[in-house]
Design a protein around this motif. Structure first.
Motif, PDB file in Angstrom:
ATOM      1  N   PHE A 166       0.862  -1.178   0.000  1.00 15.03           N
ATOM      2  CA  PHE A 166       0.000   0.000   0.000  1.00 15.03           C
ATOM      3  C   PHE A 166       0.900   1.230   0.000  1.00 15.03           C
ATOM      4  O   PHE A 166       1.440   1.616   1.033  1.00 15.03           O
ATOM      5  CB  PHE A 166      -0.914  -0.007   1.227  1.00 15.03           C
ATOM      6  CG  PHE A 166      -1.937   1.094   1.231  1.00 15.03           C
ATOM      7  CD1 PHE A 166      -3.071   1.006   0.435  1.00 15.03           C
ATOM      8  CD2 PHE A 166      -1.762   2.230   2.011  1.00 15.03           C
ATOM      9  CE1 PHE A 166      -4.020   2.017   0.428  1.00 15.03           C
ATOM     10  CE2 PHE A 166      -2.694   3.243   2.015  1.00 15.03           C
ATOM     11  CZ  PHE A 166      -3.830   3.136   1.213  1.00 15.03           C
ATOM     12  N   GLY A 167       1.079   1.818  -1.185  1.00 17.92           N
ATOM     13  CA  GLY A 167       2.003   2.935  -1.310  1.00 17.92           C
ATOM     14  C   GLY A 167       3.414   2.468  -1.024  1.00 17.92           C
ATOM     15  O   GLY A 167       3.920   1.526  -1.631  1.00 17.92           O
ATOM     16  N   HIS A 168       4.070   3.108  -0.062  1.00 17.87           N
ATOM     17  CA  HIS A 168       5.421   2.712   0.342  1.00 17.87           C
ATOM     18  C   HIS A 168       5.395   1.871   1.620  1.00 17.87           C
ATOM     19  O   HIS A 168       6.403   1.742   2.312  1.00 17.87           O
ATOM     20  CB  HIS A 168       6.296   3.951   0.557  1.00 17.87           C
ATOM     21  CG  HIS A 168       6.490   4.766  -0.686  1.00 17.87           C
ATOM     22  ND1 HIS A 168       7.228   4.315  -1.757  1.00 17.87           N
ATOM     23  CD2 HIS A 168       6.010   5.983  -1.033  1.00 17.87           C
ATOM     24  CE1 HIS A 168       7.215   5.232  -2.717  1.00 17.87           C
ATOM     25  NE2 HIS A 168       6.477   6.255  -2.299  1.00 17.87           N
ATOM     26  N   LYS A 169       4.249   1.313   1.910  1.00 21.01           N
ATOM     27  CA  LYS A 169       4.092   0.526   3.127  1.00 21.01           C
ATOM     28  C   LYS A 169       3.665  -0.903   2.792  1.00 21.01           C
ATOM     29  O   LYS A 169       3.189  -1.192   1.703  1.00 21.01           O
ATOM     30  CB  LYS A 169       3.047   1.162   4.046  1.00 21.01           C
ATOM     31  CG  LYS A 169       3.406   2.562   4.510  1.00 21.01           C
ATOM     32  CD  LYS A 169       2.306   3.136   5.390  1.00 21.01           C
ATOM     33  CE  LYS A 169       2.655   4.547   5.844  1.00 21.01           C
ATOM     34  NZ  LYS A 169       1.586   5.122   6.703  1.00 21.01           N
ATOM     35  N   LEU A 170       3.846  -1.795   3.766  1.00 17.29           N
ATOM     36  CA  LEU A 170       3.329  -3.153   3.691  1.00 17.29           C
ATOM     37  C   LEU A 170       2.303  -3.332   4.797  1.00 17.29           C
ATOM     38  O   LEU A 170       2.478  -2.831   5.907  1.00 17.29           O
ATOM     39  CB  LEU A 170       4.445  -4.191   3.884  1.00 17.29           C
ATOM     40  CG  LEU A 170       5.562  -4.245   2.850  1.00 17.29           C
ATOM     41  CD1 LEU A 170       6.516  -5.384   3.186  1.00 17.29           C
ATOM     42  CD2 LEU A 170       5.011  -4.425   1.453  1.00 17.29           C
ATOM     43  N   ILE A 171       1.262  -4.061   4.478  1.00 15.67           N
ATOM     44  CA  ILE A 171       0.257  -4.409   5.487  1.00 15.67           C
ATOM     45  C   ILE A 171       0.260  -5.916   5.656  1.00 15.67           C
ATOM     46  O   ILE A 171      -0.020  -6.659   4.706  1.00 15.67           O
ATOM     47  CB  ILE A 171      -1.155  -3.933   5.087  1.00 15.67           C
ATOM     48  CG1 ILE A 171      -1.168  -2.427   4.859  1.00 15.67           C
ATOM     49  CG2 ILE A 171      -2.158  -4.316   6.173  1.00 15.67           C
ATOM     50  CD1 ILE A 171      -2.486  -1.904   4.325  1.00 15.67           C
TER      51      ILE A 171
END
Length: 250
Positions: A166-171
């Motif tokens: 998600f964008g520059h993140k991980l979920i």
């Protein structure tokens, strides 16, 4: 939440070992054998010793991956202790050690991994212990070590359903919660794909063991979330699924 994931090549995960014998000398000997084995094989075994079955059961934890029991102990013997442990844990490796073969049939009722006769030389011990360690390494889920605000946590790969970009993140999607991290799939994909994970979309890495059902367009995970399968990743998914479950997909 910033989480750093660390993998150590060539190192086995920590293996907690319990030794239970009412003979303190024997307990210490086996503990010394394991400490020597650690040094010679670059393993990471942590040993706890107990003087009776009652003591072991009173402090028992599922963290123990190998339990070495003397059969002929006062009070609760090794067989009785093992049968109680089996009610709590079917995967743990149980060794029986004794001076007699008379209890062998009873020992197998508790699904003993090894049944060895005392006295035991280091060479004999190391040969059998090596096989036990390899079994643990193959059968138990490897934890991912994560750090957050100077605290260290263990995230079991078996608890992860899938990971979403998600964008520059991980979920990280777990069964009952989500953990958001600052990272990229590239950093974790190679290692997790060794542990039955597969990338089915540029934004999703899934745990094959947590798949409920699927068709050629999407996968439904065990929490009923639906994840699209990219046409460019369909082949990878089918090959990974076949490798894990032995079912050939058309």
């Amino acid at each position: 939440m910033l989480i750093k994931i660390h993998y150590k090549e060539g190192m086995l995960m920590k293996v907690n070992v319990a030794i239970c014998d009412d003979n303190e000398i024997f307990c210490n000997q086996i503990k010394e054998f394991i400490e020597r084995f650690n040094k010679e094989n670059n393993t990471n075994c942590e040993v706890s010793t107990f003087n009776s079955g009652f003591d072991l059961l009173g402090q028992y934890t599922a963290e123990y991956k190998i339990i070495i029991l003397d059969i002929e102990m006062k009070g609760m013997n090794g067989i009785e202790t093992a049968l109680e442990i089996r009610k709590k844990n079917q995967k743990v490796i149980i060794w029986f050690l004794t001076v007699s073969k008379d209890y062998m049939l009873e020992g197998y009722k508790a699904e003993a991994f090894r049944y060895l006769i005392k006295p035991l030389s280091y060479d004999d011990f190391a040969k059998e212990f090596d096989e036990s360690i390899r079994w643990v390494d193959e059968k138990y889920v490897r934890p991912i070590i994560v750090e957050y605000k100077n605290e260290t946590y263990h995230l079991e790969t078996n608890d992860i359903l899938f990971i979403e970009v998600f964008g520059h993140k991980l979920i990280y999607h777990l069964l009952n919660e989500k953990i958001t991290t600052i990272d990229t799939l590239k950093n974790i994909e190679i290692e997790l794909c060794k542990l039955n994970f597969v990338r089915i979309h540029r934004s999703y890495l899934i745990n094959l063991k947590k798949v409920k059902t699927f068709n050629r367009n999407e996968v439904v995970m065990k929490n009923n979330e639906r994840i699209p399968i990219s046409k460019y990743k369909e082949k990878d998914f089918k090959e990974a699924y076949t490798h894990l479950w032995g079912k050939i997909l058309g």
